[in-house]
Scaffold this motif. Sequence first.
Motif, short mmCIF file in Angstrom:
data_model
loop_
_atom_site.label_atom_id
_atom_site.label_comp_id
_atom_site.label_asym_id
_atom_site.label_seq_id
_atom_site.Cartn_x
_atom_site.Cartn_y
_atom_site.Cartn_z
N ILE A 29 0.83 -1.21 0.00
CA ILE A 29 0.00 0.00 0.00
C ILE A 29 0.86 1.26 0.00
O ILE A 29 0.59 2.22 -0.73
CB ILE A 29 -0.95 -0.01 1.21
N PHE A 30 1.92 1.27 0.81
CA PHE A 30 2.77 2.45 0.95
C PHE A 30 3.99 2.33 0.03
O PHE A 30 5.13 2.24 0.49
CB PHE A 30 3.18 2.64 2.41
N LYS A 31 3.73 2.35 -1.27
CA LYS A 31 4.79 2.10 -2.24
C LYS A 31 5.84 3.20 -2.27
O LYS A 31 7.01 2.95 -2.55
CB LYS A 31 4.17 1.92 -3.63
N ASP A 32 5.44 4.43 -2.03
CA ASP A 32 6.35 5.56 -2.13
C ASP A 32 6.83 6.06 -0.77
O ASP A 32 7.22 7.22 -0.63
CB ASP A 32 5.68 6.70 -2.90
N TYR A 33 6.78 5.20 0.21
CA TYR A 33 7.23 5.54 1.56
C TYR A 33 8.37 4.62 1.96
O TYR A 33 8.39 3.44 1.59
CB TYR A 33 6.09 5.36 2.57
N ASN A 67 4.84 -7.08 20.73
CA ASN A 67 3.44 -6.79 20.48
C ASN A 67 3.35 -5.88 19.25
O ASN A 67 4.07 -4.88 19.16
CB ASN A 67 2.81 -6.10 21.68
N ALA A 68 2.49 -6.23 18.31
CA ALA A 68 2.43 -5.53 17.02
C ALA A 68 1.39 -4.42 16.98
O ALA A 68 1.11 -3.88 15.91
CB ALA A 68 2.16 -6.53 15.90
N GLY A 69 0.84 -4.04 18.14
CA GLY A 69 -0.16 -2.98 18.16
C GLY A 69 0.42 -1.60 17.92
O GLY A 69 -0.29 -0.67 17.53
N ILE A 70 1.73 -1.46 18.17
CA ILE A 70 2.45 -0.20 17.93
C ILE A 70 3.81 -0.57 17.35
O ILE A 70 4.66 -1.11 18.07
CB ILE A 70 2.63 0.61 19.23
N ILE A 71 4.02 -0.31 16.08
CA ILE A 71 5.29 -0.68 15.45
C ILE A 71 5.71 0.40 14.46
O ILE A 71 4.89 1.09 13.87
CB ILE A 71 5.22 -2.04 14.72
N VAL A 72 7.02 0.53 14.31
CA VAL A 72 7.59 1.37 13.26
C VAL A 72 8.13 0.41 12.20
O VAL A 72 8.92 -0.49 12.52
CB VAL A 72 8.73 2.26 13.79
N VAL A 73 7.68 0.57 10.97
CA VAL A 73 8.01 -0.38 9.91
C VAL A 73 9.01 0.25 8.94
O VAL A 73 8.76 1.33 8.39
CB VAL A 73 6.75 -0.82 9.15
N ASN A 74 10.12 -0.43 8.75
CA ASN A 74 11.14 -0.01 7.80
C ASN A 74 10.77 -0.56 6.42
O ASN A 74 11.25 -1.61 6.00
CB ASN A 74 12.51 -0.53 8.24
N LEU A 75 9.89 0.15 5.73
CA LEU A 75 9.39 -0.33 4.44
C LEU A 75 10.51 -0.49 3.42
O LEU A 75 10.51 -1.45 2.64
CB LEU A 75 8.34 0.65 3.91
#
Length: 378
Positions: A112-116, A193-201
């Motif tokens: 979904i976040f292709k340009d991020y 816990n995956a309810g709050i995560i920062v994702v390195n796309l």
Amino acid sequence: MTKLYTDFDGNPAFKARNIPITIASSDEYSQFLGVLIKSIIENSSKEWNYDIVILSKGIRSFNRVLLNREIEDHSNFSIRYFDITDYLTKYEFHTDYHITIMTYSRLAMIDIFKDYDKVVYLDCDVILNDDIQKLFSIDLGNNFVAAARDTVIAGIVNLDKDAKGLIDEDIRREQLSYNTNVLGVKDPTNYFNAGIIVVNLKEIKKYYKGEDLLKIAAAKNWKWFDQDVLNKICYGKTVILPQTWNVMSHDWNREGIKTENLAPDYIRKEYNEARAKPQAIHYCGHCIPCFAPCVDNAEKFWYYAKQTEFYERILFTMMSTATYNILYSGERRLSLARRIADKLLPKGSRRRNLLKKIMPRGSWQFELLKKMYHKFTI
């Protein structure tokens, strides 16, 4: 100018100093989404721009209007919507308890976040007490995600501490074996816990597509759903966040003890310190304060809730749930709301009988309560 009612087109909302935030929410949980957004606004900085994208199977225009009212006076905020239906209906996912297929939305973020390059993901049963920019700015290096430990699981799998019969030993051993052998989380207390995560796309896109993760999720009945999938693929590629960024709240009125008391001492100590000054609170496991009035840190939820367009609806949800529990919960385990209500409306009392006359089984009032109960408590 603040952007309103907009569908997500895949591009950042702001050209500079853009902080992307994505949240998965059903239409029914829009009221709690409103509280979360209010908490982000209250702790934001005018120096940054906050790019919020809601992943949903369809939030009604009425709720979109209310949600966007929260940001009308904040030109550095944008709310956009992405219909996740096409991603989720391709597969059959395991669900149970209060979990719906919406939880699997997290796995589609890569596509979904292709340009991020990076995004912060939040469950909608969360509130922030600090600027989310601080979370977004954490250095991920070449790791896939940043996330805090699941302190409940850390207590369950720590067999070095005697549960004194409060948690069945077979359950504890099963979870420990599952973490290490099925998920490959060799240090089982580092399960996050995956309810709050920062994702390195940027990094994770080198190895996976969103479709890859959804296929993995649909391949078997994972014990803790998509959270297990993320732990499996991210183990060894995870920055462990300070516990202050995901303080899991508990209903203090329930019998027993916090599972965190069984965790290794350093985790228990960090958890208790984080409770005193949380940067983010996670009312997970059906502990949103309108369902569990005595939940830890409930007052912080209500502080933000009172400032939203949804406050009266949240109160209605609380009262509807309590009323349904009073009259029609049968042999189910007595909830906190039911125990309180039984004191206010004792069985056989005139007040209780009057309420049953006003809302007889089969009436539209009863059906409304039943609908609300099943949407918000099952």
